[in-house]
Structures are given as C-alpha cells and as structure tokens.
Write a protein that holds these residues in place. Structure first.
Motif, short mmCIF file in Angstrom:
data_model
loop_
_atom_site.label_atom_id
_atom_site.label_comp_id
_atom_site.label_asym_id
_atom_site.label_seq_id
_atom_site.Cartn_x
_atom_site.Cartn_y
_atom_site.Cartn_z
N PRO A 1 -21.67 -9.78 -23.38
CA PRO A 1 -22.05 -11.12 -23.85
C PRO A 1 -23.55 -11.33 -23.70
O PRO A 1 -24.19 -10.76 -22.80
CB PRO A 1 -21.26 -12.05 -22.93
CG PRO A 1 -21.03 -11.25 -21.69
CD PRO A 1 -20.87 -9.83 -22.14
N GLY A 2 -24.12 -12.15 -24.57
CA GLY A 2 -25.54 -12.44 -24.53
C GLY A 2 -25.84 -13.75 -23.82
O GLY A 2 -24.95 -14.39 -23.24
N VAL A 3 -27.09 -14.16 -23.89
CA VAL A 3 -27.53 -15.39 -23.22
C VAL A 3 -26.85 -16.60 -23.84
O VAL A 3 -26.35 -17.48 -23.13
CB VAL A 3 -29.07 -15.51 -23.30
CG1 VAL A 3 -29.53 -16.88 -22.80
CG2 VAL A 3 -29.73 -14.39 -22.50
N ASP A 4 -26.81 -16.67 -25.15
CA ASP A 4 -26.17 -17.80 -25.84
C ASP A 4 -24.65 -17.66 -25.75
O ASP A 4 -24.11 -16.53 -25.74
CB ASP A 4 -26.59 -17.86 -27.29
CG ASP A 4 -28.06 -18.22 -27.46
OD1 ASP A 4 -28.67 -18.67 -26.48
OD2 ASP A 4 -28.59 -18.04 -28.57
N PRO B 1 -23.29 -24.73 -26.84
CA PRO B 1 -24.76 -24.72 -26.92
C PRO B 1 -25.45 -25.11 -25.63
O PRO B 1 -26.63 -24.79 -25.45
CB PRO B 1 -25.07 -25.71 -28.04
CG PRO B 1 -23.85 -26.55 -28.18
CD PRO B 1 -22.69 -25.68 -27.81
N ARG B 2 -24.74 -25.79 -24.73
CA ARG B 2 -25.37 -26.21 -23.47
C ARG B 2 -24.91 -25.36 -22.28
O ARG B 2 -25.12 -25.72 -21.13
CB ARG B 2 -25.09 -27.69 -23.20
CG ARG B 2 -25.74 -28.61 -24.23
CD ARG B 2 -25.58 -30.07 -23.86
NE ARG B 2 -26.19 -30.94 -24.85
CZ ARG B 2 -26.23 -32.27 -24.77
NH1 ARG B 2 -25.69 -32.87 -23.71
NH2 ARG B 2 -26.81 -32.99 -25.70
N LEU B 3 -24.31 -24.24 -22.58
CA LEU B 3 -23.94 -23.26 -21.55
C LEU B 3 -24.64 -21.95 -21.88
O LEU B 3 -24.51 -21.43 -22.98
CB LEU B 3 -22.42 -23.06 -21.53
CG LEU B 3 -21.91 -21.94 -20.60
CD1 LEU B 3 -22.10 -22.31 -19.13
CD2 LEU B 3 -20.44 -21.64 -20.89
N ASN C 1 -34.77 -21.53 -22.02
CA ASN C 1 -35.18 -21.88 -23.38
C ASN C 1 -34.00 -22.32 -24.23
O ASN C 1 -34.11 -23.25 -25.04
CB ASN C 1 -35.87 -20.68 -24.04
CG ASN C 1 -37.24 -20.39 -23.46
OD1 ASN C 1 -37.77 -21.18 -22.68
ND2 ASN C 1 -37.81 -19.26 -23.83
N THR C 2 -32.86 -21.66 -24.05
CA THR C 2 -31.65 -22.05 -24.80
C THR C 2 -31.25 -23.48 -24.49
O THR C 2 -30.93 -24.27 -25.39
CB THR C 2 -30.50 -21.09 -24.45
OG1 THR C 2 -30.80 -19.79 -24.96
CG2 THR C 2 -29.18 -21.56 -25.05
N VAL C 3 -31.25 -23.82 -23.21
CA VAL C 3 -30.88 -25.18 -22.81
C VAL C 3 -31.92 -26.19 -23.29
O VAL C 3 -31.58 -27.26 -23.80
CB VAL C 3 -30.72 -25.24 -21.27
CG1 VAL C 3 -30.57 -26.69 -20.80
CG2 VAL C 3 -29.51 -24.43 -20.83
#
Length: 529
Positions: free
Chosen positions: A456-459, A463-465, A493-495
C-alpha cells in the motif's frame, strides 16, 4: 572524524519535488484541523512536524515510552547501578538522506549532532578487505574505482559480466525498475549477470543484509535501487554520518522540544505526545475518526496518519472494519516482515585496539554482520569507557531466523557472536564483560520478490487517512530511514491538501540513471529481448 555536510548535500543533480501551494497557517481564522499521528518513529515525527508547521493541532500516540521507533534510544542500568544508553543498534545517516536530514535540521540546523565516519571497511572470512576511504564521489567513477581496487573484483571480471543482463543495474529508473526486476531475487540476478562470487558476498551481501534479509530472499529490484541510491545515482559519496550520542539525546529529545514549544517562529502549531499508549482500533464517523487506545480512552480527529510498524498497521486495520475498502485492506494484511535479527551490546573492562574501525561490515562470517565500537563516536559510551578504561562494543546478526528463536538457540547465537568477536579482535577475548544486553526483534518490513506491486502507498481510500513508514510504497529512489522520513512528509502533504494548505518540498537522488548512454543501452537491450 570530519564535520558532517549540512543542508541538502552537494549533488547538483538531486531532484526537487516542490511543495503544493496553499495556506501557510491553518490556525488563523478558526479552529485548526485536529490530526492524530499513530507512531513516533521517523515517519510519524516527520508527519507531525509537517502538520504542526502548517498550524494543525497534532496528537502523537506512541506505543513505546521513547521517540524514534526503530531508531529510538533509552537508558538502562548495569548490575553495578551505572546508567547507560541503549538502542536497537547502529544506523548510518547517509548524505543522500535529504528528507531525514531536513527533519533533523528542525532542531539542529547545522546538524552538529551528526559526525562523519572517514571509512567503514568490509572484511570477509578470507581476510579480504574493501574500503570506501578516498573514493571519488561522482558516478560512475565511484563504483568503478571501488570495483577495481577491491581484492574480490578484477578487471577481467568486468569483461566477463553479462552486459545485457546487467544493463538495468547501470540504468535504474524508479519505479520502472520494479516492473523489470521485482520478479527476481537478488542472488539469482547477480548470478545471471555473472557478478564475481567473492565480490557478491563481500559487497552486495553486506548491503542486502542491511535490509534485514538474505540476498536469495531479497527483490532484485530493491537491490538495483539500493545500488542506484548509494553508488550510481548519487554523487554525495559513500561514507556516512553517525549520531554523536544515544539517539534520544542527539536526535529526538531536541526535536520533541521543538515540536512541543509554543510561539516558535515559522511553526504555528504545537504537538502533544502520548507515550506508552497503543491504538487498538479506529472507527470512522463521517469525515472524522475516533481512535480507541488500549486503556479504553478515545481521541477524535479530523485526519489520521498511521505511521506504525507493519505488525501494528495490520493489527489496527484488522480491528477497524470501517477503514478503507476490501482491496486496500487486503494489501495491508499481506504486508510481511523480514526475518528476526539480534543486537548484542557489550560493556568490556578493557579497551579495543586504537586501530580498530568504528564500524566494520563483515561477509561470510556467519552469524556476524558487523561490529561497532561505540565509544569511538557515541558520547555516553565514550564517557563510560573513559571512566572504566574499558570499551563498548556492539555486534549485529541480521536475518538470523524466520522467527525469534527459543532461549537455548539465543544463548547459542550469543556464544557464536562472541567467538567471532574474539577472532576478529583478539584483545577482547581477555576482557571481562561488565554488562551486556542482547535484543531480539522482528519488526522490519520485508522486501522480497513481488512485494512492491502489492504494497500500500501513502494515499488510502479515505482522503483524510494516510500511511507512512519504511514499509509503505513510494515511487521515489529512497530506502531505509530515508524512506520513512519521505513517506512521513508525504503523509503530511496528503492531509494538508484536504484543507488547501501548502505542502513541504522534498528531495531525492535522481530517479533514473545519470548516464544517458547507459539508459539508452538498457532500453535497447530490454526491447531486443
């Protein structure tokens, strides 16, 4: 020792990944987002830093009583009552670890808590010795010079290598290299390209085992990427820094002070740490999250970063049925661990000879993988050695068993490690052991053939996990501690994107081989097979 390099290194061809635009301070004009980061290793600390610096309210939940995860440090007591520093073993801070160094620079802008080793020799069972001292920094001359002066690699070996099969090694492109080589194990790949056996054991085996796995069980793509990061992809050089003191003192206590302080210029938010607490499960409540810990207490959050080790991530996701979707959950469940390893630290009543290296890598000397003389570079160990006229020595045994063995087998391994030490450094055979600690752990991610595509990747589907850690997929040329730091910044950055906040700029070594000629040759050979 020489002073460490600071900033982002000397390689002009390093790649910059610009930060996304947006708000610089989410705490202005309203209630800031509340984010919980689970895990206070390198990945979790990077994520917490990135979020706090944009004004988020950050809570960090950590299972252990110390920060740093697998690079954590703590204090133990010898039988005479002396307090001594302890950690999980040697870690090398390479100059090309840009995103890790960016994190450490938050509390140590000049990176004065790192010091550079002038060399780290490698030696095998036949007494053949390789060294990194004095090598040119620029690829491919660094790798060529290393090979040509190595006692295990001769000029005719270069001629005998299968250039077609070896082409991907000299023209790595991330993530394309995984499509080319992730189906192979490293041992098979090196044999297929006719890499000389002695050099394979002394050089590549030493490096592959730094991933806590044997070459025959390691992905050839990971090996090629590693070769790219440290040899052909970077001109930062092949020597590295070490921490000047135990990791808690040098690295994490100062960073924690920076993160928990209020009114720090450039950092609007503050971080709160919950140590000695495990998250049991996470429930989703619309766009928000409810985290339940092992005491029954709860935390609510607008976003979550899971920066745990592999076992912790699998456990939390398995106990949290509303997280993600079936496909993502199966990817998390399929994450696997590398074999168990051991770290044996000794407090001896006599010094080690002054000409011994601070760090010595070994090949073909099973079960020993390396020897560290800690009092040569770690302040607490140096203080103890000075007071006792002794020394502090550490022995590593990577990938020792598929699982932590029973007590009798552990005692046998201890004796074998000591026998190797006494053979390598005979002066230690007559030393009395004033204290010793042997740690067994099995919590490092596995990097075997076929693992990359399913990781699994970062995303995540939510969208908020976000996920972070050195076992999480990232399509950049990073490894080990730098992979942990990079995914931590990326998770932040994703968050932050969910609130239109500015991200954080990242760096890496070039994502593809530096030589246009080698890249063209590799492409041609791939298409003509």
């Amino acid at each position: 020792m020489i002073a460490p390099g600071t900033g982002y290194g000397r390689d002009r061809r390093r790649v910059r990944y610009p930060a996304g635009p947006g708000h610089r301070n989410l705490s202005q004009g309203g209630s800031p987002p509340r984010v919980v980061v689970v895990g206070a290793g390198i990945a979790g600390l990077a994520a917490a830093t990135g979020l706090a610096e944009r004004g988020c309210h950050v809570e960090v939940v950590e299972r252990e009583q110390y920060l740093g995860g697998r690079v954590g440090g703590w204090t133990e007591q010898l039988t005479d009552g002396t307090q001594v520093g302890m950690n999980r073993g040697f870690h090398a801070f390479f100059a090309q670890y840009y995103n890790l160094r960016k994190l450490l620079a938050r509390s140590d802008p000049q990176l004065q808590q790192l010091r550079r080793l002038e060399d780290y020799p490698l030696v095998d069972a036949h007494g053949r010795r390789d060294t990194f001292r004095g090598l040119p920094r620029t690829p491919p001359w660094n790798a060529l010079a290393f090979a040509l002066r190595s006692p295990t690699f001769r000029l005719r070996d270069l001629v005998r290598m299968d250039r077609r099969a070896a082409a991907p090694l000299g023209a790595v492109s991330v993530p394309d290299i995984y499509a080319q080589l992730d189906h192979l194990d490293a041992e098979t790949f090196l044999r297929d390209i006719n890499f000389p056996e002695a050099a394979r054991h002394l050089a590549f085996e030493v490096f592959s085992r730094s991933f806590f796995i044997e070459p025959e069980r390691m992905s050839a793509a990971e090996l090629a990427t590693m070769f790219h990061i440290y040899f052909l992809g970077s001109s930062e050089g092949l020597v590295f820094d070490v921490a000047r003191d135990n990791f808690d003192v040098s690295l994490w206590t100062p960073l924690a002070e920076y993160l928990t302080a209020s009114n720090v210029p450039g950092r609007p938010g503050a971080v709160r740490f919950h140590l000695g607490v495990s998250v049991d499960r996470i429930d989703t409540e619309g766009d928000r999250f409810r985290l339940v810990d092992d005491t029954g207490a709860t935390l609510t959050a607008d976003a979550v970063v899971l920066a745990t080790d592999i076992a912790g991530l699998r456990r939390i996701v398995a106990a949290s049925p509303t997280l993600g979707n079936a496909e993502w959950r199966s990817r998390v469940a399929a994450l696997a661990l590398a074999p168990a390893f051991a770290v044996h630290r000794l407090w001896l009543d006599r010094p080690v000879r002054t000409d011994r290296a601070c760090f010595l890598g070994t090949g073909g000397l099973d079960p020993l993988d390396n020897i560290s003389v800690l009092n040569r570079y770690e302040q607490q160990a140096a203080n103890w050695a000075k007071a006792t006229s002794g020394s502090v020595v550490e022995l590593h045994a990577y990938a020792v068993a598929d699982a932590t063995p029973p007590p009798a087998a552990r005692a046998m391994l201890r004796n074998r490690l000591l026998a190797r030490l006494h053979t390598m450094y005979p002066e230690t055979a007559v030393a009395n052991i004033l204290g010793e600690r042997m740690l067994w752990r099995q919590d490092c991610p596995r990097f075997s053939p076929g693992d990359f595509a399913a990781r699994p990747g970062v995303d995540t589907p939510h969208p908020r996990l976000a996920l972070a850690g050195d076992g999480i997929r990232v399509d950049l040329p990073v490894a080990l501690m730098e992979r942990a730091a990079t995914t931590g910044w990326m998770a932040a950055n994703t968050v932050l994107r969910q609130w239109d906040a500015a991200g954080h700029t990242l760096h890496s070594v070039p994502a593809q081989g530096r030589s246009a000629l080698l890249r063209a040759f590799a492409t041609r050979e791939r298409h003509t097979r």
